[in-house]
Design an enzyme around this catalytic site. Structure first.
Site, mmCIF file in Angstrom:
data_model
loop_
_atom_site.group_PDB
_atom_site.id
_atom_site.type_symbol
_atom_site.label_atom_id
_atom_site.label_comp_id
_atom_site.label_asym_id
_atom_site.label_seq_id
_atom_site.Cartn_x
_atom_site.Cartn_y
_atom_site.Cartn_z
ATOM 1 N N TYR A 1 -2.351 -71.587 -0.687
ATOM 2 C CA TYR A 1 -1.755 -72.934 -0.654
ATOM 3 C C TYR A 1 -2.272 -73.706 0.556
ATOM 4 O O TYR A 1 -2.606 -74.880 0.468
ATOM 5 C CB TYR A 1 -0.233 -72.805 -0.633
ATOM 6 C CG TYR A 1 0.521 -74.096 -0.409
ATOM 7 C CD1 TYR A 1 1.190 -74.340 0.784
ATOM 8 C CD2 TYR A 1 0.523 -75.083 -1.380
ATOM 9 C CE1 TYR A 1 1.857 -75.525 0.989
ATOM 10 C CE2 TYR A 1 1.196 -76.282 -1.179
ATOM 11 C CZ TYR A 1 1.867 -76.493 0.010
ATOM 12 O OH TYR A 1 2.517 -77.672 0.228
ATOM 13 N N ASP B 1 0.464 -84.188 1.638
ATOM 14 C CA ASP B 1 1.204 -82.953 1.932
ATOM 15 C C ASP B 1 0.251 -82.003 2.667
ATOM 16 O O ASP B 1 0.127 -82.081 3.878
ATOM 17 C CB ASP B 1 1.715 -82.348 0.604
ATOM 18 C CG ASP B 1 2.585 -81.094 0.807
ATOM 19 O OD1 ASP B 1 3.269 -80.683 -0.127
ATOM 20 O OD2 ASP B 1 2.572 -80.519 1.917
ATOM 21 N N GLN C 1 9.975 -83.065 -8.960
ATOM 22 C CA GLN C 1 8.532 -82.965 -8.712
ATOM 23 C C GLN C 1 7.895 -82.159 -9.846
ATOM 24 O O GLN C 1 8.415 -81.079 -10.205
ATOM 25 C CB GLN C 1 8.252 -82.280 -7.368
ATOM 26 C CG GLN C 1 6.759 -82.207 -7.034
ATOM 27 C CD GLN C 1 6.459 -81.312 -5.861
ATOM 28 O OE1 GLN C 1 6.357 -80.095 -6.017
ATOM 29 N NE2 GLN C 1 6.319 -81.916 -4.673
ATOM 30 N N TRP D 1 13.507 -79.825 0.182
ATOM 31 C CA TRP D 1 13.245 -78.825 -0.862
ATOM 32 C C TRP D 1 13.548 -77.445 -0.294
ATOM 33 O O TRP D 1 13.211 -77.145 0.858
ATOM 34 C CB TRP D 1 11.774 -78.884 -1.292
ATOM 35 C CG TRP D 1 11.446 -77.877 -2.342
ATOM 36 C CD1 TRP D 1 11.550 -78.021 -3.697
ATOM 37 C CD2 TRP D 1 10.987 -76.532 -2.120
ATOM 38 N NE1 TRP D 1 11.184 -76.864 -4.328
ATOM 39 C CE2 TRP D 1 10.847 -75.933 -3.385
ATOM 40 C CE3 TRP D 1 10.695 -75.780 -0.983
ATOM 41 C CZ2 TRP D 1 10.411 -74.616 -3.549
ATOM 42 C CZ3 TRP D 1 10.272 -74.463 -1.130
ATOM 43 C CH2 TRP D 1 10.134 -73.907 -2.396
ATOM 44 N N ASP E 1 2.617 -83.561 -8.357
ATOM 45 C CA ASP E 1 1.996 -82.832 -7.258
ATOM 46 C C ASP E 1 0.950 -81.857 -7.776
ATOM 47 O O ASP E 1 1.271 -80.750 -8.185
ATOM 48 C CB ASP E 1 3.055 -82.072 -6.463
ATOM 49 C CG ASP E 1 2.467 -81.457 -5.201
ATOM 50 O OD1 ASP E 1 3.222 -80.867 -4.407
ATOM 51 O OD2 ASP E 1 1.233 -81.551 -5.011
ATOM 52 N N LYS F 1 6.051 -80.187 6.064
ATOM 53 C CA LYS F 1 6.591 -78.846 6.237
ATOM 54 C C LYS F 1 6.708 -78.495 7.715
ATOM 55 O O LYS F 1 5.786 -78.701 8.496
ATOM 56 C CB LYS F 1 5.695 -77.858 5.495
ATOM 57 C CG LYS F 1 5.841 -78.102 4.002
ATOM 58 C CD LYS F 1 4.887 -77.359 3.143
ATOM 59 C CE LYS F 1 5.223 -77.604 1.695
ATOM 60 N NZ LYS F 1 5.188 -79.042 1.299
ATOM 61 N N LYS G 1 4.604 -80.097 -11.024
ATOM 62 C CA LYS G 1 3.324 -79.499 -10.634
ATOM 63 C C LYS G 1 2.294 -79.812 -11.722
ATOM 64 O O LYS G 1 2.558 -79.647 -12.914
ATOM 65 C CB LYS G 1 3.485 -77.985 -10.476
ATOM 66 C CG LYS G 1 4.369 -77.576 -9.301
ATOM 67 C CD LYS G 1 3.840 -78.113 -7.994
ATOM 68 C CE LYS G 1 4.642 -77.604 -6.808
ATOM 69 N NZ LYS G 1 4.186 -78.219 -5.551
ATOM 70 N N GLU H 1 1.472 -86.975 -5.151
ATOM 71 C CA GLU H 1 1.429 -86.190 -3.906
ATOM 72 C C GLU H 1 0.188 -85.304 -3.871
ATOM 73 O O GLU H 1 -0.066 -84.543 -4.804
ATOM 74 C CB GLU H 1 2.688 -85.338 -3.794
ATOM 75 C CG GLU H 1 2.790 -84.521 -2.519
ATOM 76 C CD GLU H 1 4.129 -83.837 -2.362
ATOM 77 O OE1 GLU H 1 5.162 -84.513 -2.412
ATOM 78 O OE2 GLU H 1 4.130 -82.585 -2.222
HETATM 79 C C1 0XW Z 1 7.244 -78.114 -3.690
HETATM 80 N N1 0XW Z 1 6.981 -77.506 -2.419
HETATM 81 C C2 0XW Z 1 7.757 -78.078 -1.328
HETATM 82 C C3 0XW Z 1 7.311 -76.094 -2.575
HETATM 83 C C4 0XW Z 1 6.071 -75.313 -2.386
HETATM 84 O O1 0XW Z 1 6.059 -74.881 -1.054
HETATM 85 C C5 0XW Z 1 4.962 -76.275 -2.569
HETATM 86 C C6 0XW Z 1 5.534 -77.525 -1.999
HETATM 87 C C7 0XW Z 1 4.770 -78.747 -2.388
HETATM 88 O O2 0XW Z 1 5.320 -79.831 -2.425
HETATM 89 O O3 0XW Z 1 3.549 -78.615 -2.575
HETATM 90 MG MG MG Z 2 3.364 -80.850 -2.214
#
Ligand code: 0XW
Ligand code: MG
Length: 366
Positions: free
Chosen positions: A56, A240, A161, A319, A192, A264, A163, A217
């Site tokens: 990641y 991010d 969100q 999150w 994302d 983060k 993916k 994102e």
């Molecule tokens: C959704 N998240 C906050 C959880 C995983 O760590 C990945 C991250 C993101 O936004 O990429």
């Molecule tokens: Mg992200």
């Protein structure tokens, strides 16, 4: 108050139910590192860092424990002062913010217990008693994803969100359109792709979903690719993964590459540097999330305490990994999401104390 001992624990966080999927990764379990700082007055503080697998970001679990092995000896005997500890860490090891973050969080926990205040108080003070969370839905078909989105909205989440990535862009577009058809317009949508799209596919996604009011994102891998998107999309962009540390964050702000962030705590190096990022986002009215890659109650508590200090109009949600792992380090005061929101602990420190008997022996002690 000085650091007397440091204990490093390893903890597997098994994902309950189906794997957690993103464009480049399918996760069944995460390898977390917890640390316990024991002070010379007998108080203890807890920190944690848990990369979301080895791809990641340039972070991984073994690297975190190797970095902590490098850092720990220099920290023994030091004052529990955030400026001192960050200086000692930076003088002992270059970069590795995701490992330093565990020490930083544990120091905040210790200081909160020492002064009898919650960590949010050390971060400037909580503005709210609870913070909104958001839910991230993995890669799936339009029917699967939209059904999950509807379920999560019914549970009280107001921001979803999705993916995307790792497949033809037309499939991503179908998921976005179907999900918005099902949960819009009362809710908010973020897509994302976790760095997996080309600039070309990002432009296609944005233009073919122009009617969907969403945030995109981290669609592409590098800041240079994101810069290539300026003025070409119908949607705001949030950075991010590319905000790897304070300097990349500042570059994003100064280049105008984005209109918000997915932030983060461990990527910034801990709560102390994250406070600076929070205040710079406020200065430029930049909405941002307050979260971490993964982790249990310690990471969750750090995110919630910090999230409580963010201006509510700029907070894009806190999150947590909690809904995907469904276990707690602290059986009594574990951090939970109720009706899409998270109560901010008002107990001294982080407000969570791991049950050490469930952690086994430390991997390393200093
Ligand atoms: C959704 N998240 C906050 C959880 C995983 O760590 C990945 C991250 C993101 O936004 O990429
Ligand atoms: Mg992200």
């Amino acid at each position: 108050m000085r650091i007397k001992e440091i204990h490093v624990f390893q903890k597997d966080l098994r994902i309950e139910g189906p794997p957690y999927t993103m464009a480049r990764t399918e996760l069944h379990s995460l390898d977390s590192t917890l640390i316990k700082l024991v002070a010379d007055n007998g108080l203890s503080g807890w920190g944690e860092t848990c990369p979301i697998g080895p791809v990641y970001q340039p972070h991984h679990a073994l690297g975190a424990r190797a970095a902590l092995a490098e850092l720990a000896p220099s920290l023994i005997g030091e004052q529990v002062s955030l400026n001192t500890l960050h200086q000692v860490m930076d003088d002992s090891l270059n970069a590795h913010g995701y490992a330093k973050s565990a020490i930083d969080v544990a120091a905040h926990d210790l200081l909160g217990k020492h002064y009898g205040v919650p960590v949010s108080e050390l971060l400037g003070g909580a503005r709210v008693e609870s913070v909104p969370s958001y839910y991230a839905i993995g890669i799936g078909t339009p029917e699967e994803v939209s059904r999950t989105a509807l379920d999560k909205v019914a549970e009280g989440y107001k921001r979803i969100q999705l993916k995307l990535g790792g497949r033809p862009i037309a499939e991503d577009i179908a998921v976005v359109r179907k999900t918005w058809e099902v949960i819009g317009p009362a809710n908010r949508l973020v897509v994302d792709p976790n760095r997996s799209l080309t600039a070309s596919d990002t432009i296609t996604l944005s233009h073919q979903c122009a009617e969907v009011p969403m945030t995109i994102e981290q669609p592409c891998n590098t800041m240079e690719e994101l810069l290539n998107l300026r003025g070409r999309l119908c949607h705001p962009v949030a950075v991010d993964e590319s905000s790897e540390g304070l300097n990349q964050f500042l570059r994003a702000i100064e280049t105008g590459v984005c209109q918000g962030f997915g932030l983060k705590i461990s990527r910034m190096g801990g709560l102390k540097p994250f406070s600076l990022v929070r205040d710079l986002c406020a200065l430029r009215a930049m909405p941002h999330s307050c979260e971490d890659s993964w982790g249990g109650d310690i990471v969750s508590a750090a995110c919630v305490h910090m999230g409580a200090t963010v201006q509510p109009k700029l907070l894009e949600g806190v999150w947590l990994a909690q809904p995907y792992i469904n276990e707690h380090y602290d059986p009594e005061n574990g951090i939970t999401i109720e009706n899409g929101s998270i109560a901010v602990p008002d107990r001294p420190g982080l407000g969570v104390v791991p049950d050490e008997s469930a952690l086994g022996s430390p991997e390393a002690s200093y």
